[in-house]
Design an enzyme around this catalytic site. Structure first.
Site, PDB file in Angstrom:
ATOM      1  N   GLU A 271      51.420  50.557  43.750  1.00  0.00           N
ATOM      2  CA  GLU A 271      50.900  49.157  43.703  1.00  0.00           C
ATOM      3  C   GLU A 271      50.989  48.381  44.593  1.00  0.00           C
ATOM      4  O   GLU A 271      50.414  47.073  44.495  1.00  0.00           O
ATOM      5  CB  GLU A 271      50.593  48.693  42.073  1.00  0.00           C
TER       6      GLU A 271
ATOM      7  N   HIS B 122      47.643  52.029  40.539  1.00  0.00           N
ATOM      8  CA  HIS B 122      47.123  51.273  39.522  1.00  0.00           C
ATOM      9  C   HIS B 122      46.434  51.826  38.321  1.00  0.00           C
ATOM     10  O   HIS B 122      46.445  51.443  37.204  1.00  0.00           O
ATOM     11  CB  HIS B 122      46.302  50.254  40.203  1.00  0.00           C
TER      12      HIS B 122
ATOM     13  N   SER C 105      45.876  45.395  33.789  1.00  0.00           N
ATOM     14  CA  SER C 105      45.056  44.804  35.158  1.00  0.00           C
ATOM     15  C   SER C 105      44.667  43.651  34.664  1.00  0.00           C
ATOM     16  O   SER C 105      45.482  42.767  34.355  1.00  0.00           O
ATOM     17  CB  SER C 105      44.045  45.813  35.610  1.00  0.00           C
TER      18      SER C 105
END
Length: 197
Positions: A124, A176, A61
């Protein structure tokens, strides 16, 4: 956390990314990298047998954004860079500016002795089956288009820097959050050279 936002985001020279919309400070990536290389790494080397020529940086991330920022600004800091679900969208894709400067700087030079791997979860970009397609989360995922972004990012590096090994994995049925588990397992194999991702 607020510290994560600060430590993992690059400094933007014009100051436009000093704070995020929630008022959290940003732009401390270079300070955090200096801590890793100048304080943490020497401290670890005093306790453990660490090979300075076999160093891997992994991030997920915002951590993936930090990994790419490090590659583009201090490519000699590590020998292997693994960016899981990197936040390419951050600050209007500012990382693309760093990428393009990096590519330009490497033109005509010998290939860097580094390897790069990027990964992303299938969910995602399109919403997972348990998320309503009209929910704010689903709309945000669609708008960010992270799967397409990371694919295009990988392709661009492969096309512009053919001497730099850049690989890509899309983890099926992963969000995610869940994709980072698969990314860590892949990273351990990729960094150790025991398995090609």
């Amino acid at each position: 956390t607020d510290a994560r936002v600060s430590d993992y985001t690059p400094h933007v020279p014009d100051g436009s990314a000093a704070y995020d919309p929630r008022g959290r400070k940003q732009g401390g990536a270079d300070r955090f990298l200096a801590f890793l290389k100048e304080e943490l790494e020497p401290a670890l080397a005093q306790r453990f047998p660490i090979d300075p020529k076999a160093q891997t940086l992994f991030g997920h991330s915002f951590g993936g954004l930090f990994t790419l920022h490090t590659l583009f600004t201090r490519p000699d800091a590590f020998q292997c860079y693994i960016a899981s679900s990197p936040s390419l969208w951050w600050h209007d894709e500012y990382i693309l500016q760093e990428r393009d400067r990096f590519v330009q700087a490497q033109a005509g030079r010998p290939a860097l002795p580094v390897r790069v791997h990027l990964s992303i979860g299938e969910y995602e970009q399109k919403h997972a089956p348990y998320i309503a397609p009209d929910s704010p989360r689903a709309q945000m995922l669609k708008a960010r288009g992270q799967v397409d972004r990371v694919r295009a990012f990988t392709r661009h590096l492969n096309e512009t820097l053919p001497g730099l090994p850049v690989s890509f994995t899309e983890h099926p049925r992963s969000t995610h959050g869940s994709s980072q588990l698969y990314a860590v397992l892949d990273a351990l194999r990729f960094a150790s050279g025991t398995d090609a991702v």
